[in-house]
Design an enzyme around this catalytic site. Sequence first.
Site, PDB file in Angstrom:
ATOM      1  CG  HIS A 114      -1.876   1.110   1.198  1.00  0.00           C
ATOM      2  ND1 HIS A 114      -3.247   0.836   0.798  1.00  0.00           N
ATOM      3  CD2 HIS A 114      -1.649   2.524   1.469  1.00  0.00           C
ATOM      4  CE1 HIS A 114      -3.925   2.026   1.011  1.00  0.00           C
ATOM      5  NE2 HIS A 114      -3.147   3.192   1.338  1.00  0.00           N
TER       6      HIS A 114
ATOM      7  CD  GLN B  42      -7.285  10.727  -1.920  1.00  0.00           C
ATOM      8  OE1 GLN B  42      -6.188  10.438  -2.233  1.00  0.00           O
ATOM      9  NE2 GLN B  42      -7.990  10.242  -0.906  1.00  0.00           N
TER      10      GLN B  42
ATOM     11  CD1 TRP C 238      -3.438  12.382   3.926  1.00  0.00           C
ATOM     12  CD2 TRP C 238      -2.119  12.073   1.911  1.00  0.00           C
ATOM     13  NE1 TRP C 238      -4.031  12.420   2.644  1.00  0.00           N
ATOM     14  CE2 TRP C 238      -3.316  12.504   1.587  1.00  0.00           C
ATOM     15  CE3 TRP C 238      -1.329  11.724   0.949  1.00  0.00           C
ATOM     16  CZ2 TRP C 238      -3.692  12.332   0.264  1.00  0.00           C
ATOM     17  CZ3 TRP C 238      -1.399  12.114  -0.351  1.00  0.00           C
ATOM     18  CH2 TRP C 238      -3.002  12.278  -0.730  1.00  0.00           C
TER      19      TRP C 238
END
Length: 427
Positions: free
Chosen positions: A59, A154, A317
Site C-alpha cells: 500500500h 481519491q 499526509w
Amino acid sequence: MAEFDLIVKGGTLPDGRVTDIAIRGDRIVAVETLPEGVTAGTVIEASGDLISPPFVDPHFHMDATLSYGLPRVNASGTLLEGIALWGELKQIVTVDDMVARGLDYCDWAASMGLLAIRSHVDTCDDRLLGVQAMLELREKVKGYIDLQLVAFPQDGFYRDPTARVNTLRALDMGVEVVGGIPHFERTMADGAASLAELCRIAAERGLRVDIHCDETDDPMSRHIEALADETIRHGLQGRVAGSHLTSMHSMDNYYVSKLLPLIAEAGISAIPNPLINIMLQGRHDSFPKRRGLTRVREMQAAGIRVGWGQDCVLDPWYSLGTADMLDVAFMGLHVAQMSHPAEMARCFEMVTETNAAILGLEGYGIAPGNMASLVVLDAKTPVDVLRLRPARLAVVSKGRVIARSPRADAALSIPGRPASVRRRAPG
C-alpha cells in the site's frame, strides 16, 4: 566458464537454515550447501548474516511521494487536510514531476531491498496525469522493481463527477487493480453502492481489488461488511484487500466478533499502515486518545491475512519516511503490542511473504526456480532484523546485485573496551 552467475554463501534463512544460494540468469537454481570448488561470476559471503526474500509494500501512493511542502505543509496533520492539499498539488504537478520523484523513491526502495510495491494512483483528474506518470514509471523500473498500480478515485467514485469514467479509463490504460474509498462518498448508501460496482468491474475484468476502507475514527463506518458481502457475491475470494480499516479500532467488541468471521469467509486481506494510521487518526480526541490501528492480532487469530503497508513518504499526509519496510513493521509491532517472539517473527513475515501473497506475486521466495531476488541483512534472525533495522549488505534483484551497504559498526575509543561495537544480539 563459471558454473553460476552469482552465489550467496553461508547465509541464514528466516527459518534458521544455513545454506548457499546459487543463481543463474534471473532464477535461483539451488538452495543447498554447495561443494567446494563451485565457481560463480560473483560471490557474496553471507556467513552469519540473514538472507531474506525482498521486502514488499502492499500500500503506497507513488504519485504523491516526495512532494512534502508543495504547495504547503499539512498544518493540522489530519487526513482530510491531506486530501485537500493533494487536490491543490494536482493542479500544478506535471507528469515529469511525478516520474522524477517516483524514480528517486524507487532508488531509495532498491537500496532498502524493497523490490515490489502496490501503489494507488489518483483517477479524479480528467487529464489522468498521475496514471500516465505511474505507467511510465512502471516501465522504467520493471527491471528491478515490480510496481503494481491501483486505480484509486481519491475524491470518491460517485462523489467526484468524472471519477467513475476516469477509473474505467485508467483500467483500460493498463492499471491492474480496482480501488475505491467508500467512506469518502456522500452517504453510507453511496459507499455501499460504489463497492457493489467496483467489485462487479473487477469480476468482469478478472482483476484484483484494493479498497481504502473505513479509514476513519467513526465506529459506524462499516463498509468492510459490505466489501465482504460483495466479494463473496462476485466470487472474488482471495483477490480483495481492505486497506486501513481503522474504524475497527473504535467498534464495540460484539460487532467485531460478528465482523471478523465475515472477513475471513470472504478471504479478504487486511493492510494496516501503522506509521500513517497512528499519525492521522485520533486527531479530534483529547484524552484518552485513540491511535487508530486496526485489530491486527484479532484478525490474524481469525485466520485473516494481514500485511503491513507503508502508505506515504514525505507527502501531504506524512512528513517522514525512508522506504524501509522494517520501520513499518517495527512501529506496527509496538502499536499492536506484538511482543512475543513468535509475533515479532510474524511481523517480519508480514512485510515479506504475507505482502507478496496479497499482491499475488509469482516466483517469490528463496527456493529453486523462483526469481533471484533477495536481501542480505546485517543480522542473524528475523526478530533481530526488526530490532536493528540493519544495513542491507547486498540487494539482489532478478539476478543482479543492485545495491550494497557497509556494516554499521561503530568505532570505539574507550580504554579497556573493544575497538568496535556491533549491536547484534549475543549468540
